[in-house]
Design a protein around this motif. Structure first.
Motif, PDB file in Angstrom:
ATOM      1  N   GLY A 145      17.410 -26.470 -33.823  1.00 35.01           N
ATOM      2  CA  GLY A 145      17.450 -25.358 -35.489  1.00 35.01           C
ATOM      3  C   GLY A 145      16.722 -24.417 -34.800  1.00 35.01           C
ATOM      4  N   ALA A 146      15.638 -24.520 -33.793  1.00 35.13           N
ATOM      5  CA  ALA A 146      15.128 -22.611 -33.584  1.00 35.13           C
ATOM      6  C   ALA A 146      15.617 -21.721 -33.001  1.00 35.13           C
ATOM      7  N   GLY A 147      16.028 -22.976 -32.105  1.00 36.39           N
ATOM      8  CA  GLY A 147      17.301 -21.883 -30.475  1.00 36.39           C
ATOM      9  C   GLY A 147      15.864 -22.821 -29.811  1.00 36.39           C
ATOM     10  N   LYS A 148      15.338 -23.280 -29.737  1.00 31.91           N
ATOM     11  CA  LYS A 148      14.396 -23.390 -28.307  1.00 31.91           C
ATOM     12  C   LYS A 148      15.017 -24.993 -27.324  1.00 31.91           C
ATOM     13  N   ILE A 149      15.826 -23.985 -26.639  1.00 31.20           N
ATOM     14  CA  ILE A 149      16.834 -24.801 -25.811  1.00 31.20           C
ATOM     15  C   ILE A 149      16.409 -25.896 -24.698  1.00 31.20           C
ATOM     16  N   GLN A 150      15.622 -24.922 -24.309  1.00 32.11           N
ATOM     17  CA  GLN A 150      13.840 -25.269 -22.767  1.00 32.11           C
ATOM     18  C   GLN A 150      13.393 -26.521 -22.949  1.00 32.11           C
ATOM     19  N   ARG A 151      12.806 -26.175 -24.350  1.00 32.53           N
ATOM     20  CA  ARG A 151      11.716 -27.029 -24.993  1.00 32.53           C
ATOM     21  C   ARG A 151      12.358 -28.390 -25.257  1.00 32.53           C
ATOM     22  N   VAL A 152      14.573 -28.555 -26.000  1.00 33.67           N
ATOM     23  CA  VAL A 152      14.862 -29.908 -25.753  1.00 33.67           C
ATOM     24  C   VAL A 152      14.644 -30.252 -24.669  1.00 33.67           C
ATOM     25  N   ALA A 167      25.563 -40.349 -18.359  1.00 36.14           N
ATOM     26  CA  ALA A 167      24.796 -39.514 -19.249  1.00 36.14           C
ATOM     27  C   ALA A 167      24.187 -38.640 -19.251  1.00 36.14           C
ATOM     28  N   TYR A 168      23.842 -38.255 -17.773  1.00 37.01           N
ATOM     29  CA  TYR A 168      22.607 -37.562 -17.758  1.00 37.01           C
ATOM     30  C   TYR A 168      23.278 -36.262 -17.565  1.00 37.01           C
ATOM     31  N   ARG A 169      24.212 -36.272 -16.585  1.00 39.81           N
ATOM     32  CA  ARG A 169      24.366 -34.992 -15.982  1.00 39.81           C
ATOM     33  C   ARG A 169      25.751 -34.445 -17.618  1.00 39.81           C
ATOM     34  N   TRP A 170      26.153 -35.501 -18.666  1.00 37.18           N
ATOM     35  CA  TRP A 170      26.613 -35.214 -19.323  1.00 37.18           C
ATOM     36  C   TRP A 170      25.759 -34.284 -20.470  1.00 37.18           C
ATOM     37  N   PHE A 171      24.118 -34.861 -20.415  1.00 38.67           N
ATOM     38  CA  PHE A 171      23.889 -34.068 -21.608  1.00 38.67           C
ATOM     39  C   PHE A 171      23.183 -32.384 -20.636  1.00 38.67           C
ATOM     40  N   MET A 172      23.171 -32.314 -19.576  1.00 42.73           N
ATOM     41  CA  MET A 172      22.401 -31.276 -19.210  1.00 42.73           C
ATOM     42  C   MET A 172      23.609 -30.894 -19.255  1.00 42.73           C
ATOM     43  N   ARG A 173      24.688 -30.765 -18.618  1.00 37.54           N
ATOM     44  CA  ARG A 173      25.817 -29.413 -19.173  1.00 37.54           C
ATOM     45  C   ARG A 173      25.976 -29.016 -20.611  1.00 37.54           C
ATOM     46  N   GLU A 174      25.997 -30.027 -21.591  1.00 38.18           N
ATOM     47  CA  GLU A 174      26.186 -29.490 -22.543  1.00 38.18           C
ATOM     48  C   GLU A 174      24.556 -28.168 -23.284  1.00 38.18           C
ATOM     49  N   THR A 175      23.347 -29.266 -23.206  1.00 36.12           N
ATOM     50  CA  THR A 175      22.221 -28.076 -23.434  1.00 36.12           C
ATOM     51  C   THR A 175      22.572 -27.068 -22.555  1.00 36.12           C
ATOM     52  N   ASN A 176      23.164 -26.253 -21.471  1.00 32.62           N
ATOM     53  CA  ASN A 176      23.536 -25.855 -20.417  1.00 32.62           C
ATOM     54  C   ASN A 176      24.472 -24.507 -21.311  1.00 32.62           C
ATOM     55  N   GLN A 199      24.858 -25.183 -24.572  1.00 30.29           N
ATOM     56  CA  GLN A 199      23.880 -24.419 -25.875  1.00 30.29           C
ATOM     57  C   GLN A 199      22.926 -22.636 -25.024  1.00 30.29           C
ATOM     58  N   ALA A 200      22.095 -23.131 -24.353  1.00 29.62           N
ATOM     59  CA  ALA A 200      21.630 -22.096 -24.049  1.00 29.62           C
ATOM     60  C   ALA A 200      22.274 -20.485 -23.797  1.00 29.62           C
ATOM     61  N   GLY A 201      23.289 -20.685 -22.736  1.00 24.11           N
ATOM     62  CA  GLY A 201      23.908 -19.676 -22.829  1.00 24.11           C
ATOM     63  C   GLY A 201      24.260 -19.207 -23.887  1.00 24.11           C
ATOM     64  N   ARG A 202      25.053 -19.620 -24.802  1.00 24.19           N
ATOM     65  CA  ARG A 202      25.381 -19.576 -26.035  1.00 24.19           C
ATOM     66  C   ARG A 202      24.085 -18.535 -27.063  1.00 24.19           C
ATOM     67  N   ILE A 203      23.400 -18.998 -27.115  1.00 22.66           N
ATOM     68  CA  ILE A 203      21.949 -18.925 -27.484  1.00 22.66           C
ATOM     69  C   ILE A 203      21.633 -17.291 -27.539  1.00 22.66           C
TER      70      ILE A 203
END
Length: 475
Positions: free
Chosen positions: A313-320, A439-448, A450-454
């Motif tokens: 919610g705060a846009g801190k994807i690296q902490r995620v 699952a690990y590869r899936w999550f990292m792809r999704e969060t990367n 999100q980081a790009g969009r933010i």
């Protein structure tokens, strides 16, 4: 308005050091989940004293009871994700409305599901392979369980509201208290004591409902009057409907994903039933042992999502991403130790839950093989809960489908065809290993992504803010 303590906990999640913050949120949940599950094992122990048929009856109930519990868990996941993200974005009033709506919505949906289960109980258990000799024992337990299910859902969803605000100690205390009450009532109601008659399987069900009732009273008091996190009623139908749609957008896919587990367990139970009632009894006991062996996984699956949602919610994807990787490393290390501990305690486990030699034999096979996959199974569970925390419920549902019906059930069935029960257990472990890395590869792809969009959105906002006023208005 949020209390000062709640605001401080949110700031800690958003700005504090990741590992200590995550641990401070997780250890109370470990204590609560461990206490609750250990008392559930006590419940299984007392039922096993009624005989192998009673233990087999409880084994058959697991897929059905877990279906209702899965709906509750899914609604709790949706509740936590929605409220935590709103709190991370400082939308406190919206968070309160969502919490009120979540409790009423959960009570309505679980009430409907429990009613359908009560009406169609016999056909459901016959389909799972329950024999006519075991069916009366199942009826004694489940008829009461279904009628009391409403008191199960509200404490579980209420605890999700508390966790979303960063409070993990209070839910832990509520869970532990409920488990203690259940463990005290079990021997009294099952075997009788003083003026209390022996009620057998019915007594076990009444003990569970009694513990849920205490949790219901406690959570309503805390949420409405003590912490004032919700109102007794939603502000109005329009607000209730709007909040319900937000909750269900995450909650229904999450509930569906959780319901896949009892469906898969039902298929596996039917496979195990071809090997006889002792095998079903051992498999049911093994499923309960899996719960306590996975206590840290379950605790992290409750404490990690609020951390992820508030930082999202705060846009801190690296902490995620950092919190997610920290949790995976911890789980893999701890579950290796759990496996060795279970092997060391195998004679004690057999003595506690096995009433004949065949049950002891199958239980030993379970303990030697299945816990080998608990660490990577934890990766899948945490990835699933983290995807929900990122408001990606469809991806979480697809991950559950991949794990259970593309990998786990087919490979377990194939293993059973090749090498009977040992092959079935090995197939399950192999399925978890393959799915965990996907699952690990899936999550990292999704969060990367999100980081790009933010980053792109921030760049646009910065460029707009720096643009001369005359150019902004086309002057």
């Amino acid at each position: 308005m949020r209390s000062a303590a709640s605001t401080q906990k949110s700031q800690q999640m958003l700005n504090g050091p990741i590992t200590p913050t995550l641990w401070s949120m997780t250890w109370p949940m470990i204590a609560g989940v461990a206490t609750l599950i250990s008392f559930n094992l006590v419940d299984t122990f007392f039922i096993s004293l009624l005989g192998t048929e009673a233990l087999a009856a409880i084994g058959f109930t697991f897929p059905v009871t877990f279906t209702v519990i899965s709906l509750t868990i899914g609604l709790g996941i949706g509740t936590s994700a929605v409220i935590a993200r709103k709190l991370g974005a400082n939308e406190d009033e919206e968070a309160r409305n969502s919490g009120s709506s979540a409790l009423w919505l959960s009570a309505l949906l679980v009430g409907i599901l429990a009613f359908l289960g009560f009406v169609f109980s016999r056909p459901i258990f016959a389909m799972l392979g329950a024999t006519p000799e075991i069916m009366p024992l199942i009826d004694e337990y489940m008829n009461i369980w279904f009628l009391g299910a409403i008191f199960l859902v509200l404490p579980m969803v209420g605890n999700s509201i508390l966790r979303a605000s960063g409070d993990t100690k209070t839910p832990s205390l509520i869970m532990a208290t409920g488990g203690l009450v259940n463990a005290i009532l079990d021997p009294i109601l099952i075997f009788g004591w003083g003026p209390v008659p022996a009620m057998g399987m019915e007594g076990a069900a009444y003990a569970s409902v009694g513990s849920w009732l205490i949790g219901f009273v406690a959570i309503i008091y805390l949420l409405v009057w003590r912490k004032r996190l919700i109102e007794p009623l939603p502000p109005g139908f329009v607000d209730f409907w709007r909040a319900s749609k937000q909750l269900l957008r995450i909650g229904l896919p999450a509930a569906s994903a959780n319901m896949l587990t009892p469906i898969a367990m039902g298929v596996l139970t039917a496979i195990v039933a071809t090997h006889g009632a002792p095998a079903v009894a051992a498999f049911g006991a093994g499923a309960r042992l899996e719960s306590i062996a996975s206590v840290v996984i379950l605790a992290l699956s409750m404490s990690l999502p609020p951390f992820i949602s508030q930082n999202f919610g705060a846009g801190k994807i690296q902490r995620v991403q950092a919190a997610y990787k920290t949790a995976l490393k911890l789980i893999l290390l701890l579950q290796a130790g759990v496996y060795l501990l279970m092997l060391a305690l195998l004679p004690v486990i057999q003595m506690a839950f096995a009433r004949d030699a065949e049950v002891a034999r199958v239980l030993a096979l379970f303990v030697w093989i299945m816990p080998l996959g608990y660490g990577v199974q934890g990766w899948i569970i945490l990835t699933n809960s983290s995807l929900n925390a990122l408001h990606l419920p469809i991806q979480a549902l697809l991950l559950s489908l991949l794990r259970l019906f593309v990998m786990f059930v087919p490979l377990s069935w194939l293993g059973n065809m090749i090498a009977d029960l040992p092959g079935m257990f090995v197939g399950g472990v192999l399925a978890n290993v393959i799915t965990a890395f996907l699952a690990y590869r899936w999550f990292m792809r999704e969060t990367n992504g999100q980081a790009g969009r933010i980053t792109a959105a921030n760049a646009v906002a910065t460029a707009t803010a720096n643009e001369p006023k005359g150019e902004q208005h086309g002057a």
